[in-house]
Design a protein around this motif. Structure first.
Motif, PDB file in Angstrom:
ATOM      1  N   LYS A   1       2.401  -2.493   3.320  1.00 58.80           N
ATOM      2  CA  LYS A   1       2.767  -1.625   4.465  1.00 58.80           C
ATOM      3  C   LYS A   1       1.696  -0.556   4.694  1.00 58.80           C
ATOM      4  O   LYS A   1       1.224  -0.362   5.813  1.00 58.80           O
ATOM      5  N   SER A   2       1.344   0.125   3.597  1.00 59.22           N
ATOM      6  CA  SER A   2       0.344   1.187   3.750  1.00 59.22           C
ATOM      7  C   SER A   2      -1.026   0.615   4.086  1.00 59.22           C
ATOM      8  O   SER A   2      -1.814   1.236   4.812  1.00 59.22           O
ATOM      9  N   SER A   3      -1.285  -0.595   3.581  1.00 61.03           N
ATOM     10  CA  SER A   3      -2.567  -1.237   3.923  1.00 61.03           C
ATOM     11  C   SER A   3      -2.617  -1.507   5.419  1.00 61.03           C
ATOM     12  O   SER A   3      -3.658  -1.328   6.066  1.00 61.03           O
TER      13      SER A   3
ATOM     14  N   VAL B   1       4.437   4.757  11.915  1.00 56.83           N
ATOM     15  CA  VAL B   1       5.069   5.406  10.761  1.00 56.83           C
ATOM     16  C   VAL B   1       5.018   4.469   9.550  1.00 56.83           C
ATOM     17  O   VAL B   1       5.454   3.323   9.626  1.00 56.83           O
ATOM     18  N   ASP B   2       4.484   4.974   8.437  1.00 56.70           N
ATOM     19  CA  ASP B   2       4.498   4.218   7.180  1.00 56.70           C
ATOM     20  C   ASP B   2       5.656   4.761   6.342  1.00 56.70           C
ATOM     21  O   ASP B   2       5.903   5.967   6.312  1.00 56.70           O
ATOM     22  N   THR B   3       6.376   3.850   5.696  1.00 55.16           N
ATOM     23  CA  THR B   3       7.557   4.288   4.945  1.00 55.16           C
ATOM     24  C   THR B   3       7.526   3.731   3.530  1.00 55.16           C
ATOM     25  O   THR B   3       6.734   2.841   3.220  1.00 55.16           O
TER      26      THR B   3
ATOM     27  N   ALA C   1      -3.236   6.528   3.980  1.00 52.19           N
ATOM     28  CA  ALA C   1      -2.150   6.406   2.993  1.00 52.19           C
ATOM     29  C   ALA C   1      -2.703   5.847   1.686  1.00 52.19           C
ATOM     30  O   ALA C   1      -3.673   5.097   1.680  1.00 52.19           O
ATOM     31  N   LEU C   2      -2.071   6.242   0.591  1.00 54.75           N
ATOM     32  CA  LEU C   2      -2.456   5.689  -0.709  1.00 54.75           C
ATOM     33  C   LEU C   2      -2.042   4.228  -0.775  1.00 54.75           C
ATOM     34  O   LEU C   2      -0.940   3.873  -0.353  1.00 54.75           O
ATOM     35  N   VAL C   3      -2.921   3.397  -1.324  1.00 52.54           N
ATOM     36  CA  VAL C   3      -2.622   1.971  -1.513  1.00 52.54           C
ATOM     37  C   VAL C   3      -2.864   1.656  -2.978  1.00 52.54           C
ATOM     38  O   VAL C   3      -3.854   2.097  -3.550  1.00 52.54           O
TER      39      VAL C   3
ATOM     40  N   THR D   1       4.400   2.907  -4.383  1.00 50.14           N
ATOM     41  CA  THR D   1       3.314   3.880  -4.175  1.00 50.14           C
ATOM     42  C   THR D   1       3.683   4.906  -3.102  1.00 50.14           C
ATOM     43  O   THR D   1       3.502   6.103  -3.286  1.00 50.14           O
ATOM     44  N   THR D   2       4.201   4.419  -1.977  1.00 50.55           N
ATOM     45  CA  THR D   2       4.536   5.339  -0.884  1.00 50.55           C
ATOM     46  C   THR D   2       5.949   5.874  -1.071  1.00 50.55           C
ATOM     47  O   THR D   2       6.881   5.110  -1.278  1.00 50.55           O
ATOM     48  N   ARG D   3       6.074   7.187  -0.996  1.00 51.21           N
ATOM     49  CA  ARG D   3       7.418   7.765  -1.088  1.00 51.21           C
ATOM     50  C   ARG D   3       7.752   8.574   0.152  1.00 51.21           C
ATOM     51  O   ARG D   3       8.873   8.586   0.602  1.00 51.21           O
TER      52      ARG D   3
HETATM   53 MG   LIG Z   1       2.896   2.064   0.721  1.00 56.02          MG
END
Ligand SMILES: [Mg+2]
Ligand SMILES: Nc1nc2c(ncn2[C@@H]2O[C@H](COP(=O)(O)OP(=O)(O)OP(=O)(O)O)[C@@H](O)[C@H]2O)c(=O)[nH]1
Length: 464
Positions: free
Chosen positions: A238-240, A278-280, A251-253, A259-261
């Motif tokens: 997702k973040s990628s 929006v990244d979740t 975003a951190l990957v 990883t994502t909070r």
């Molecule tokens: Mg993520």
């Protein structure tokens, strides 16, 4: 807000605060030249009063005591041929908080007042340089987040929308004048249009208004954007995807699930349309850490607000029960694009089985690593939010204010037509027609209240 004085001289920094190549300080009002003349010392020893309009002068800004503050370029615009319609100077000084702030302070000490947000444009409107729709377009242009938003705003600024409103208003005005004349001089045997003729003309105007109202959904989408939420299990990419669409590592990957909070959001431009991406956090049933649970609650909340869902799965692993959890969380009644990510790796996901769970939603194979499928993905996103045709109408309304005024006008026109059909009194008919007319006049700002102007111009930045 207390009523603004409009006959004094205002000053503001028109560029963003901070360090930059240059900053611009703008002054407008009847005492502009007198005030600027106290502090500006041109290199060519000419008299300020002799500077012609639309000329630029090199010189120094000095305090009244003669201390040099900065070397500047000063532009002169004499009323009425200026942005506000008043005398204006614009001082281009070296960009920097201290220099810019100091020059503004001098002008304020010299008798100028700090401008309110949007006050220069408000004066332009009040002095008849632009109408209200154009003033709104200036704001939209400054705030435009995509190519299309910019395109619509620049067209509105050029006056195409105002022109359309004015044409509709003039047609109503002509019918109104005709009915009024008949009312005022009933015995003069004026040639009167038949009710049928008037109804036909009213219908044409109402049809045009209705077309503008119908275009509002798309117009507001272009102006305000669409919220697209990326969702899926942990670690699917997702973040990628978020980073790849943004074209930077926001975003951190990592290869670690969870990883994502926090919810992250950024504006992107897809096919010229503004998208709030929006990244979740990933959705999973085995998250025990309170932080992970908070992340998941935020993810579900974002998903509820989504206007478009980007549902992403990892196609290099088989489906499992956890996918069922994500499927349940997605509202398939809203637009959803399903993305099978990691198509650069050996494929283990049974696409046929997966497709049977997806209520005929479009599935696309992508890789955030190689960007395979990205062109198609962007095309599909644009289609999902706008339908097949992504072309713009030449006159596009984008603001709720416009829609509301047009709606009022359309309703009043329907009533006018009904009264005419039922052969009600002329007084009643003209009263309704007048309501429609006034709604259109309000739209372009031919009639306005100070409160309305306060609301519109409060959105502007200072210095505009
Ligand atoms: Mg993520
Ligand atoms: N080979 C390959 N690896 C990918 C691709 N997309 C993402 N990855 C890898 O998958 C792992 C997880 O990626 P993230 O983007 O952090 O996944 P996420 O869905 O945001 O994960 P959470 O935030 O933990 O829910 C990372 O090691 C990425 O490098 C892809 O298209 N191909």
């Amino acid at each position: 807000m207390p009523e603004l004085k409009m006959d004094d001289t205002i000053a503001a920094i028109a560029t963003p605060l901070g360090e930059g190549g240059i900053s611009v300080i703008r002054v407008s009002g009847p005492k502009t030249f007198e005030m600027a003349g106290k502090f500006f010392h041109p290199v060519k020893k000419a008299n300020f009063a002799d500077f012609p309009s639309h000329t630029i002068h090199l010189g120094e800004i000095r305090t009244l005591e003669g201390a040099a503050i900065d070397e500047v370029l000063l532009s002169i615009f004499r009323q009425p041929n200026s942005y506000t319609g008043e005398d204006i100077v614009e001082i281009n000084c070296h960009g920097g908080m201290a220099v810019t702030g100091r020059i503004l302070d001098l002008l304020i000490c010299g008798g100028a007042r700090h401008a309110e947000p949007g006050e220069f444009t408000r004066r332009a409107f009040l002095n008849g340089k632009i109408d209200l729709t154009q003033a709104e377009a200036i704001l939209d242009l400054i705030k435009a987040k995509s190519g299309r938003s910019m395109e619509v705003a620049i067209r509105q600024l050029a006056g195409t929308l105002s022109q359309k409103f004015k044409t509709l208003k003039n047609e109503l005005m002509s019918i109104y004048a005709h009915l009024e004349a008949y009312l005022d001089f009933p015995d003069e045997h004026l040639e009167i249009y038949s009710d049928q003729e008037i109804i036909k003309r009213l219908e044409v105007v109402r049809g045009e208004i209705q077309k503008l109202i119908t275009g509002f959904a798309r117009g507001s989408m272009i102006r305000d954007g669409v919220m697209a939420v990326i969702t899926g299990k942990p670690n699917v990419g997702k973040s990628s995807l978020f980073n790849a669409l943004l074209e930077r590592d926001r975003a951190l990957v990592s290869e670690f699930p969870g990883t994502t909070r926090d919810r992250l959001e950024e504006w992107i431009d897809i096919a010229g349309f503004p998208i709030r991406l929006v990244d979740t956090a990933g959705l999973a049933s085995n998250l025990n850490h309170p932080l992970e649970q908070m992340g998941m609650a935020a993810a579900r909340q974002s998903l509820n607000q989504a206007e478009l869902t980007l549902y992403i799965v990892d196609s290099s692993i088989p489906l499992d029960e956890e996918d069922g959890l994500v499927l349940k969380a997605i509202d398939f009644k809203k637009p959803v694009l399903v993305l099978m990510n990691k198509c650069d790796l050996p494929q283990k996901l049974d696409e046929e089985k997966f497709a049977s769970l997806l209520e005929n939603k479009k599935i696309l194979r992508i890789s955030t690593k190689t960007r395979e499928g990205f062109d198609q993905m962007e095309k599909n996103i644009a289609e999902l939010i706008l339908g097949k045709s992504v072309e713009l109408e030449s006159e596009q309304i984008t603001r709720l204010r416009h829609k509301n005024s047009l709606q009022e006008a359309a309703e009043a026109l329907t009533r006018t037509k009904d009264f005419l059909t039922r052969k009600e009194s002329f007084e009643l008919i003209t009263l309704e027609l007048k309501t429609a007319l006034e709604s259109l006049q309000e739209l372009i700002g031919e009639v306005y209240s100070e409160d309305l102007l306060d609301v519109i111009f409060a959105e502007f930045c200072i210095g505009k």
